[in-house]
Design a protein around this motif. Sequence first.
Motif, PDB file in Angstrom:
ATOM      1  N   ARG A 105       0.867  -1.176   0.000  1.00 40.42           N
ATOM      2  CA  ARG A 105       0.000   0.000   0.000  1.00 40.42           C
ATOM      3  C   ARG A 105       0.903   1.226   0.000  1.00 40.42           C
ATOM      4  O   ARG A 105       1.682   1.423   0.937  1.00 40.42           O
ATOM      5  N   VAL A 116       2.052  -4.951   3.263  1.00 41.95           N
ATOM      6  CA  VAL A 116       0.941  -5.217   4.178  1.00 41.95           C
ATOM      7  C   VAL A 116       0.842  -6.729   4.343  1.00 41.95           C
ATOM      8  O   VAL A 116       0.664  -7.456   3.363  1.00 41.95           O
ATOM      9  N   ASN A 126     -11.205  -8.262   9.238  1.00 36.47           N
ATOM     10  CA  ASN A 126      -9.758  -8.269   9.471  1.00 36.47           C
ATOM     11  C   ASN A 126      -8.991  -7.693   8.289  1.00 36.47           C
ATOM     12  O   ASN A 126      -7.999  -6.962   8.468  1.00 36.47           O
ATOM     13  N   ARG A 155     -10.069  -5.445   6.060  1.00 34.47           N
ATOM     14  CA  ARG A 155     -10.259  -3.988   6.042  1.00 34.47           C
ATOM     15  C   ARG A 155      -9.426  -3.301   7.119  1.00 34.47           C
ATOM     16  O   ARG A 155      -8.897  -2.206   6.915  1.00 34.47           O
ATOM     17  N   LYS A 156      -9.309  -3.934   8.259  1.00 33.17           N
ATOM     18  CA  LYS A 156      -8.523  -3.358   9.350  1.00 33.17           C
ATOM     19  C   LYS A 156      -7.054  -3.243   8.953  1.00 33.17           C
ATOM     20  O   LYS A 156      -6.375  -2.268   9.287  1.00 33.17           O
ATOM     21  N   LYS A 157      -6.570  -4.216   8.176  1.00 35.49           N
ATOM     22  CA  LYS A 157      -5.163  -4.220   7.781  1.00 35.49           C
ATOM     23  C   LYS A 157      -4.860  -3.247   6.644  1.00 35.49           C
ATOM     24  O   LYS A 157      -3.805  -2.606   6.639  1.00 35.49           O
ATOM     25  N   ILE A 158      -5.763  -3.137   5.658  1.00 36.94           N
ATOM     26  CA  ILE A 158      -5.449  -2.279   4.512  1.00 36.94           C
ATOM     27  C   ILE A 158      -5.957  -0.857   4.692  1.00 36.94           C
ATOM     28  O   ILE A 158      -5.522   0.054   3.979  1.00 36.94           O
ATOM     29  N   GLY A 159      -6.885  -0.670   5.639  1.00 38.62           N
ATOM     30  CA  GLY A 159      -7.400   0.669   5.881  1.00 38.62           C
ATOM     31  C   GLY A 159      -8.729   0.935   5.186  1.00 38.62           C
ATOM     32  O   GLY A 159      -9.208   0.126   4.376  1.00 38.62           O
ATOM     33  N   ASP A 160      -9.307   2.077   5.492  1.00 36.03           N
ATOM     34  CA  ASP A 160     -10.601   2.449   4.930  1.00 36.03           C
ATOM     35  C   ASP A 160     -10.453   2.954   3.491  1.00 36.03           C
ATOM     36  O   ASP A 160      -9.393   3.411   3.080  1.00 36.03           O
ATOM     37  N   GLY A 161     -11.570   2.881   2.748  1.00 34.20           N
ATOM     38  CA  GLY A 161     -11.614   3.484   1.422  1.00 34.20           C
ATOM     39  C   GLY A 161     -11.255   2.573   0.272  1.00 34.20           C
ATOM     40  O   GLY A 161     -11.201   3.020  -0.876  1.00 34.20           O
ATOM     41  N   TYR A 162     -11.012   1.300   0.546  1.00 28.27           N
ATOM     42  CA  TYR A 162     -10.628   0.380  -0.531  1.00 28.27           C
ATOM     43  C   TYR A 162     -11.744  -0.606  -0.884  1.00 28.27           C
ATOM     44  O   TYR A 162     -12.002  -0.864  -2.060  1.00 28.27           O
TER      45      TYR A 162
END
Length: 220
Positions: free
Chosen positions: A147, A152, A197, A199-206
């Motif tokens: 990312r 990640v 899990n 989403r928590k790792k890559i972050g919001d907005g994806y």
Amino acid sequence: MRVCLVEDDLTLGRSLQSALQDSGHEVVWVRRAADARYWVQEDTFDALLLDLGLPDGNGMDLLRHFRTTHRQLPILVITARDSIEDRLSGLDGGADDYLIKPFVASELLARLRAVIRRSGQASEDSAEVHWRAKDLLLDERRMVLTRAGAPVALSKTEFALLHTLMRYPDRVMTRRELESRALPHSEGQALDVHMFNLRKKIGDGYIRTVRGVGYMVERE
């Protein structure tokens, strides 16, 4: 690669399914035209292997239907109809290639790779296969996600989920599609847990939730 095999002959169907799976393909094998219509409409495939002699419909009608509704789907016809007129009719009807029975598995696999390459999709023989969405870069061969250039760490299941979504950006993937590709042996709310899990790792907005349908990744 995910392949839909439409073949009503049990012996040949089992043989082709085994050959495709041994080569690393995911296979959905159906024996009727109605089932083929359902699966191609509801799921996503990299190629279609289509027998023209089906018990519940004309294979040529099915070919023309798929070419109209799924224009980018590579279609390889496999049939015993070997006249020049039949071959021309199949190619004119929208087939990307036309293979006469009987054939050896190695020729089928080579023809399949060729039609997928010609469609512009990633070949399984490519040295590297990268998928991008915003500042995410997924390296399919090395199973690495970055990312904005930073790695990640994902579990195998999380990687499979994101890989499925990134292969088809800007397209809603249903829960059933995601479960069949990334969580084939899971039950209950496993998809929701893994998606949380991820989403928590890559972050919001994806990853965007499409309520009542599934999820999607937007390319930009």
